[in-house]
Structures are given as structure tokens and as C-alpha cells.
Design a protein around this motif. Structure first.
Motif, PDB file in Angstrom:
ATOM      1  N   ILE A 260      56.292 -19.007 -11.076  1.00 40.26           N
ATOM      2  CA  ILE A 260      55.401 -18.968 -12.422  1.00 40.26           C
ATOM      3  C   ILE A 260      55.153 -20.396 -12.480  1.00 40.26           C
ATOM      4  O   ILE A 260      56.257 -21.315 -12.224  1.00 40.26           O
ATOM      5  CB  ILE A 260      56.186 -18.452 -13.392  1.00 40.26           C
ATOM      6  N   PRO A 261      54.124 -20.949 -12.701  1.00 43.35           N
ATOM      7  CA  PRO A 261      52.777 -20.238 -12.895  1.00 43.35           C
ATOM      8  C   PRO A 261      52.659 -19.523 -11.267  1.00 43.35           C
ATOM      9  O   PRO A 261      53.103 -19.923 -10.369  1.00 43.35           O
ATOM     10  CB  PRO A 261      51.962 -21.228 -12.992  1.00 43.35           C
ATOM     11  N   ALA A 262      51.763 -18.332 -11.296  1.00 45.55           N
ATOM     12  CA  ALA A 262      51.336 -17.620 -10.416  1.00 45.55           C
ATOM     13  C   ALA A 262      49.900 -17.159 -10.393  1.00 45.55           C
ATOM     14  O   ALA A 262      49.790 -16.240 -11.293  1.00 45.55           O
ATOM     15  CB  ALA A 262      52.226 -16.397 -10.222  1.00 45.55           C
ATOM     16  N   ASN A 263      49.132 -17.838  -9.554  1.00 46.91           N
ATOM     17  CA  ASN A 263      47.509 -17.405  -9.628  1.00 46.91           C
ATOM     18  C   ASN A 263      47.239 -16.280  -9.035  1.00 46.91           C
ATOM     19  O   ASN A 263      48.042 -15.743  -8.032  1.00 46.91           O
ATOM     20  CB  ASN A 263      46.836 -18.824  -9.364  1.00 46.91           C
ATOM     21  N   ASP A 264      46.099 -15.784  -9.135  1.00 42.10           N
ATOM     22  CA  ASP A 264      45.676 -14.577  -8.343  1.00 42.10           C
ATOM     23  C   ASP A 264      45.347 -15.008  -6.881  1.00 42.10           C
ATOM     24  O   ASP A 264      44.505 -15.742  -6.574  1.00 42.10           O
ATOM     25  CB  ASP A 264      44.147 -14.246  -9.146  1.00 42.10           C
ATOM     26  N   PRO A 265      45.994 -14.166  -6.030  1.00 43.48           N
ATOM     27  CA  PRO A 265      45.866 -14.356  -4.584  1.00 43.48           C
ATOM     28  C   PRO A 265      44.426 -14.108  -4.149  1.00 43.48           C
ATOM     29  O   PRO A 265      43.978 -14.565  -2.957  1.00 43.48           O
ATOM     30  CB  PRO A 265      46.952 -13.390  -3.916  1.00 43.48           C
ATOM     31  N   PHE A 266      43.696 -12.904  -4.677  1.00 48.09           N
ATOM     32  CA  PHE A 266      42.620 -12.466  -3.975  1.00 48.09           C
ATOM     33  C   PHE A 266      41.564 -13.535  -3.975  1.00 48.09           C
ATOM     34  O   PHE A 266      40.442 -13.629  -3.161  1.00 48.09           O
ATOM     35  CB  PHE A 266      42.138 -11.285  -4.692  1.00 48.09           C
ATOM     36  N   SER A 267      41.510 -14.411  -5.303  1.00 50.71           N
ATOM     37  CA  SER A 267      40.572 -15.459  -5.185  1.00 50.71           C
ATOM     38  C   SER A 267      40.461 -16.328  -4.186  1.00 50.71           C
ATOM     39  O   SER A 267      39.618 -17.405  -4.127  1.00 50.71           O
ATOM     40  CB  SER A 267      40.815 -16.227  -6.672  1.00 50.71           C
ATOM     41  N   LEU A 268      41.610 -16.478  -3.407  1.00 51.05           N
ATOM     42  CA  LEU A 268      41.481 -17.432  -2.450  1.00 51.05           C
ATOM     43  C   LEU A 268      41.009 -16.972  -1.004  1.00 51.05           C
ATOM     44  O   LEU A 268      40.546 -17.892  -0.269  1.00 51.05           O
ATOM     45  CB  LEU A 268      43.081 -17.695  -1.985  1.00 51.05           C
ATOM     46  N   VAL A 269      40.626 -15.658  -1.072  1.00 54.76           N
ATOM     47  CA  VAL A 269      40.351 -15.155   0.467  1.00 54.76           C
ATOM     48  C   VAL A 269      38.905 -15.678   0.972  1.00 54.76           C
ATOM     49  O   VAL A 269      38.986 -16.391   1.984  1.00 54.76           O
ATOM     50  CB  VAL A 269      40.389 -13.791   0.476  1.00 54.76           C
ATOM     51  N   SER A 270      38.115 -15.712   0.245  1.00 52.68           N
ATOM     52  CA  SER A 270      36.596 -16.113   0.636  1.00 52.68           C
ATOM     53  C   SER A 270      36.374 -17.619   0.915  1.00 52.68           C
ATOM     54  O   SER A 270      35.944 -18.052   2.011  1.00 52.68           O
ATOM     55  CB  SER A 270      35.579 -15.696  -0.471  1.00 52.68           C
ATOM     56  N   ALA A 271      37.241 -18.177   0.178  1.00 51.55           N
ATOM     57  CA  ALA A 271      37.211 -19.600   0.705  1.00 51.55           C
ATOM     58  C   ALA A 271      37.933 -19.780   1.885  1.00 51.55           C
ATOM     59  O   ALA A 271      37.250 -20.556   2.791  1.00 51.55           O
ATOM     60  CB  ALA A 271      38.096 -20.663  -0.471  1.00 51.55           C
TER      61      ALA A 271
END
Lengths: 448, 448
Positions: A80-91
Motif C-alpha cells: 500500500i499504495p497499490a496501483n492497478d496492475p492491468f494499466s501497465l500491460v500495454s505500455a
């Protein structure tokens, strides 16, 4: 006969994932988890090292069992903090061609229709490099984020998950036939409606009556990862998982889990080789054994024991904050914790936290390239696992060290392939095409 | 006095967004919507043209009102397949520094706790370039994807949305103080727990008791876009929207909407300049008026009228499939459609579909750079809008043409700034910092 070794880097879109406090190390860059460059650079390093995948853990709650508050987790940045993992994929996909992306998605917090679309989208954008780590959640704090008082009961979570899987298989495998998209500029027909099927699902927990919003992606169903260790979790894995991620403190303990998982797969009509098993480890490598040992000792100076204890309390549901840091270890009245801690040689609660501070739940292998390679080979051969999920210590140094030092040694020994095979992640892992094996339950929902 | 003109490209993660059938054009590349390169190239083009943002529409359902089936939409690829728009953002952020990303997220299909995290994550990764287009949904097919029989009633959808906004404002603005993250390597304190606040929300539709999972992102609350045109939608926009996207067939019609929106904002204690208004247009540009006209005629040859009618039927809820394509236009018994179609000069239902095929709901401006610039200036000055959302025709040609031909002309006239200002998207749009204006209701939930 040399068995190939599969390798995933194990990380999370946060500062401290398993190792507590190593963000304090002067060379650590995990604070930059918010920056794209941090992830692009990591992805490039892993692909240069022929890693099969980057496995991103996730929790949608906070570790607040310890001391009945999130304070220790917040102070130590423990997940924590823990950001969304899916948002990293396309980059990360923009700077790699082969690296797989294994992303954790929690069934209780992802409505299936939109989730199935997000997965298909990422499988398209990565050209079939996506894996989904199916989790059912374990933190009450996550349930409170969803407006519930607490989680539903453990085994029921798996019943819900079974229903969810059936629904998403129907969308991924059965809604659009392979030949549905015609794309005929001349006649003006993009898709043939007769080959796009409405999914009717009337399950005990989920209902849906809709076509999938996406045309078939390279893998359709992403590679399914799972990590359930309970009996109900193993049954679930035996049915659904193509890759299972296990935590075991010794190769012997891992071997018994491997046997159980292969048995569970066989009970669902699947073959042993249909399930690849990855064990959790952490590696501290340097040019020589002595240098690696010095590096480990250097890392240890930065550990924050409270963060480790917050993690352990969240996993087990036992509040270790009820004990003083100097309390003797054997006074902790929890069999689960005593058994998890056996072998750490800790005399006090603080020493538990310190021991866990490097690698968290992972056993740590320290040494020269040859020593680490010896240990990994022995681990694999004694346990029967197919490969490893490597938890990080100091970021990104630990993966850079591994790629620079250990990967060439493993390649020299023929344990790691010298380069990537072409094709999707599933093709790379199993060598039998982009789509689910015919023995997988998801394959039963195909419409063509 | 010259007013600056704001520009968004208007697109969707699909083949056909507004223009029906132009994927058939030999130069069109919209079929590549599944490929990262397509989006990276578009993002680079828009940033080279000083566009403020790429605005990505979305629907989580299918247009199945026409003929009571999704067939026409499937044949013409009209907004189906439709991939997830959020998955594109981080990739496009790797090749741009200034372009904003306005992404549509539908309140009924995005549980707020996980959604708030995804938004914060993308605001971090883009360095504060995220806008969220708040929609409440309008397709029953989307509701069926969520296991419901149909949508909830129109005005209730806005009541739900108000509650949702309150909840996410609390997470974004109130959970973590600006000074919560200390990151002190020496003392080993990452965040001060006293400056991280648990959000308690007991609303009529949503409940939550949790801390936000993310530390403050550059903008905290993303720039809020909204497009509601109904009286209830305008009230919602007056309260929440920082940017409003309107569809109007003439500058005069737009002017009346601008007046209504500024009035609605004033009724919520906000100033007129707190809300930027973008009108929907589509542009076909070439070196000369004659060449542009020829280009438009060339495009027209590829239109699929059924796709346009499927779109119009979905928007209005009126099944135009009940009328033959050669039915006379005035026989269609729907005041909404008659009024939407007024001015298109169509004698038959087919001609409506054909007329809508270029730009969809958007009015089309065709001409040389000077003619297009004249028309845009006149549109802006007569309507009082702040800028335009430009719907695509042939992709990516139409945006490449606009950037190559029209942008230099608008810059020469001083209507477009010559380069980007530094800072977040909100700072670029409003020039008053990265965070919500003090007059915005979200600002009331700040904890510091």
C-alpha cells in the motif's frame, strides 16, 4: 536429461511487495512504481534475460489485521499504495515482443462482462501474451472497499469463482467463431452475424445474456494462472489452472504440492503436463559467494520487521501486533504461523519480521552464478516444479543481477533456452498452439 | 480578441465509431484498432498537431434495437467489436508528453473502489493527463451483459451517478493528504498513517469503508467530462463537469446549449469559465475546396447506411428496421428522429443512413485549409463553444490531413497555440493548477 526451467519475475504495482523496507536501500528504485519508465526498463531487462513472464500480484485491500489498523502497512509501504496492475500491460508491450504478462484479477471485484472485455483487449494488444492469475480474495478490507462488511466464506468464494469461469469461458471461447470476421471491403460485410453467438448464462451467482464485445484474440482465453493452496483451491486449480504458482519452504514440501496438483488435474481428465508449476523463490546474486553474502547482509540493514508482520497477519488473519516485538516466538498461539515460521530460526517476533524482510514468503538463494544455478537446478529436480516466480529484493537491481549473472550460467548449462520461440505465451509455454488444450474445461464451450 | 480553440480527436477502440462503412475505403486502417502501432501512431500525430486530447468513446453493449438484433451492427462493424479504451492509455503515454486522454467509463458497469484505483493509476502513469468522460449508459444490451433485464430508469441513473461521484471524490480528494507520503529512507517511514484517512460512505446506492489504495496522483480527480443533454443530464453536468461535449447541428443550436450549461453551472455556484464546452464536428480537408469535395464524394461511395441506422436506433430506442430502406422519410413516426434528421434533406430512410454515414451525428465541414478554418472560427464565435471533438471519417488519414493542412492555418490565425504549455491536462485547459477548482463540488471533500 535436462528439463527446461521456466522463469517469471514476481512483482506488484507498488513499492514493497514481499521484501519489507528495502525501498530504504540507496540503490532501490521501487518508489518509481508510478512512472512508466520504471516498468518499461524492467520489461526490457526481463526480455533481455529470456524470462517467460512478468507476474504481477495484486490485492484490492490493505493489510490491516496487524494491530487492527493499516498503520504498519502504511509506514512500511507494504503493498500500500497499490496501483492497478492491468494499466501497465500495454505500455510494457510497446517495448517487448515476447515477454508474457501474468496479471492478477480478483473475481469478487471484477464484474465478468467488462473484465472479459479488458482481458481480450490486452490479449489483442500484446499479440497473445496475456495470462490471468485468478484470485478469490482474502482480505476483509477489500470486501469493505466493495461496500460489504466482510468476505464471503472461503469455500463459497471458489463456488462463485467456478461460476465466473464458466461465464467468461463462454464469452471467450463460444461467442465469436474463428471465421466470424470476414472483413470484406467489397461486399461491405465485416462480421457474419450467423457466426457470432449470444451467450446465455444462468448460473447460481452470475447471469448474462449478451454477445462478447470482442472478436477472438490470439489466445481467446488467456493463460490461466492460479495459486490456491487449500484443498478447495487445489480442486479449483486442477480444473482450471494451466500454471500454478506455489509457495513452499523446501523442495520436499514443493514435491508434495506438485503431486497433489497433478492428481487434482488428473481427476478432471487433464494430463500432468497440462499444468506447469512455478515455485516462489528469491535470489541474491553477485560475482562470488562472498560478495553475494555481503550484499544480502547489506540488504538486511534496511528491513522493516513491522511490514513483514503486517503481511503475515493479513495472510493468516492472526494479529501479530497483539505480541510485542520482543515477545518470544514460541509464545505466539497460532499453529499456522508457527508452521509457516519453522526453519527461520527466530527467537522473537521481531526476528520473524526480520527474517521475512528479505523475499517475504520466498526462500532466499544467495550466491555466485554457479551456486545460484546449482541451487535452482537442485530445487527444480528435487521438487518436480517447472520453474520459478522470483520475488524481488532491491529493485530493479535484483533482476538486473540475475539477468547479468545467473541467466548466462543457466543457458550454459542448457537449463534456459537461448532465445524465445515464436508465438503466443501459451504456445511458448506448452508448444501446442495458441488456444486452450482440448482437455481444458474452457475448450468445451467452443462454438466452432 | 481571438479566443483560443480547444481540439480533441474523437475516436473509440473499435472499427466504425461514427462513420459507417468507411473501413471499406482502401486507405482506411481502422481494422488495425487491435494493434498497438495503430494507437501509438495516432497519438504521435495528434501531439504533433497540438491537439489537447484524444477523447475515446465507449459502449459496453451492442446496437441491437435496429431490427431487434445486433446483425446490422455486426455486418457494418458499427461500434462492435468494441475493445476496452482504458487499456490503450499507458501505451500511448509512452510516445507522448502532452496529449490528454479522455476516456469513457460507464458508472453502471464499473464498481467504484476498483475504478477509482484504475483512474488514479493512469493519472500517475500519464503524469496527470487523464480525463474521465462520465456516462450513465443508454443501451439495454449493456444491462443484459451485467445480468440485468434492462437499464434502470433514466433520471434514476443520474441519482446513482451523483452518489457514485461523491464516493470517488472522497477517495481521490480526501483519503490521502498531500503530505501523507514522507518517503524517509532514514527513519523508515513511507507514509504517515495520521495523514491517510479512511473513507466512510453510506450513500443511497453505494457504501464503502476503506482507504483509497493510491497515493495522490498529479490531478487527484481526473478532468471530468460529461455529455448529458437531457434536463437531468444538464443538471448533472452543471454540478460535476469541467468539460462538456455537445452534439448540435448548427451553431445557433449549440449556443442555446452553451447558455443552458453555463446557467446550470452557475446554479451550482460555479463560474462560466469553469466549464469548457466542446462541440462535435467532422472535417474533410484537402489542398483546395474542390479536392476536399472530391475526397468527400470518394468517401461517400463506401458508406453502409444500415450501420448508421443501427446507431440512430440505439441512440433513440426507435427501431428504424421496422421501415424499409426505401420508405419515405416523413413516414417514420418518431419526433425525436425527425428532429435529429431535419436539415439532412433525406427523402428516404436509406438517404438518412447515407447522410449519417460521414461523421455520424457530427456535422461535416469540407474544404481547403482556409475554408475549414473559416468555418471552425465562425462555428466557435457564433456558438460560444470552447472547442471541438472531431469525429473521424477515414482513419488515420482524416487526422493526418487535419494536422498537415488545417492546424498550420489555425496557428497562423492565432486560434491555436503554437505549442503546449507545461503541466497537467487540467492546468493546460484552465491554467489554474493541477487540482480541481475550489468551486467544484469534489473540492469539498479535501482533507487538507
Amino acid at each position: 536429461m535436462t528439463r527446461p526451467m521456466l522463469l517469471n519475475a514476481f512483482a506488484m504495482n507498488c513499492v514493497a511487495h514481499q521484501s519489507s523496507g528495502l525501498w530504504r536501500h540507496p540503490r532501490d528504485r521501487s518508489r518509481d512504481y508510478r512512472r512508466l519508465d520504471y516498468w518499461l526498463s524492467l520489461a526490457r531487462t526481463l526480455e533481455a534475460g529470456c524470462f517467460d513472464g512478468l507476474f504481477l500480484a495484486d490485492v484490492t485491500g490493505v493489510y490491516d489485521v496487524y494491530g487492527n489498523s493499516p498503520d504498519a502497512a502504511l509506514r512500511s509501504a507494504m503493498q500500500i499504495p497499490a496501483n492497478d496492475p492491468f494499466s501497465l500491460v500495454s505500455a510494457m508491450a510497446t517495448v517487448t515482443d515476447h515477454l508474457g504478462f501474468g496479471i492478477t484479477g480478483a473475481i469478487p471485484y471484477e464484474p465478468p462482462y467488462a473484465f472479459a472485455r479488458r482481458i481480450s483487449t490486452l490479449d489483442h494488444l500484446t499479440d497473445g501474451r496475456l495470462a490471468w492469475n485468478v484470485v478469490t480474495g482474502y482480505l476483509d478490507s477489500a470486501a469493505r472497499g466493495a461496500g460489504r462488511r466482510r468476505q464471503v466464506e472461503h469455500d463459497t468464494r471458489y463456488d462463485i469463482a467456478d461460476d465466473y469461469m464458466t461465464l467468461v469461458y463462454k464469452l471467450w471461447e463460444g461467442s465469436w467463431q474463428d471465421d466470424a470476421v470476414i472483413f470484406d471491403r467489397e461486399s461491405g460485410v465485416f462480421a457474419d452475424p450467423a457466426r457470432v453467438h449470444r451467450v446465455h448464462h444462468e448460473g447460481p451467482y452470475f447471469q448474462l445474456d449478451a454477445i462478447h464485445l470482442c472478436e477472438p484474440s490470439p489466445q481467446r482465453t488467456p493463460v490461466i494462472f492460479q495459486a490456491g493452496a487449500s484443498p478447495r483451491g487445489q480442486t479449483f486449480a486442477g480444473r482450471h489452472a494451466e500454471c500454478v504458482f506455489i509457495g513452499a519452504s523446501t523442495p520436499a514440501a514443493a514435491r508434495s504440492m506438485v503431486t497433489d496438483l497433478k492428481t487434482a488435474a488428473a481427476e478432471h481428465g487433464r494430463r500432468g503436463e497440462d499444468v506447469k508449476i512455478f515455485a516462489l523463490l528469491s535470489v541474491v546474486a553477485d560475482e562470488t559467494d562472498a560478495a553475494a553474502q555481503r550484499k544480502l547482509e547489506d540488504y538486511r540493514r534496511f528491513v522493516l520487521p513491522e511490514g513483514s508482520l503486517a503481511l503475515m497477519s493479513g495472510w493468516t488473519g492472526i494479529d501479530l501486533g497483539a505480541y510485542g516485538l520482543d515477545e518470544r516466538a514460541e509464545n505466539v498461539e497460532s499453529q499456522a504461523i508457527q508452521s509457516a515460521m519453522r526453519g527461520l530460526g527466530s527467537r522473537t517476533v521481531r526476528e520473524w519480521g526480520e527474517a521475512l524482510g528479505i523475499g517475504g514468503a520466498a526462500s532466499v538463494i544467495t550466491g555466485s552464478p554457479a551456486s545460484v544455478a546449482d541451487a535452482l537446478e537442485a530445487w527444480q529436480d528435487e521438487s518436480g516444479v517447472d520453474g520459478f516466480n522470483l520475488a524481488y529484493t532491491v529493485m530493479p537491481e535484483c533482476f538486473e543481477d540475475f539477468v547479468r549473472l545467473v541467466v548466462p550460467e543457466l543457458k550454459r548449462r542448457g537449463r534456459l533456452r537461448s532465445g524465445y520461440e515464436p508465438g503466443s505465451l501459451r504456445q511458448k509455454l506448452f508448444g501446442a498452439g495458441d488456444r486452450l488444450s482440448a482437455t481444458h474445461p474452457g475448450a468445451g464451450y467452443r462454438s466452432d
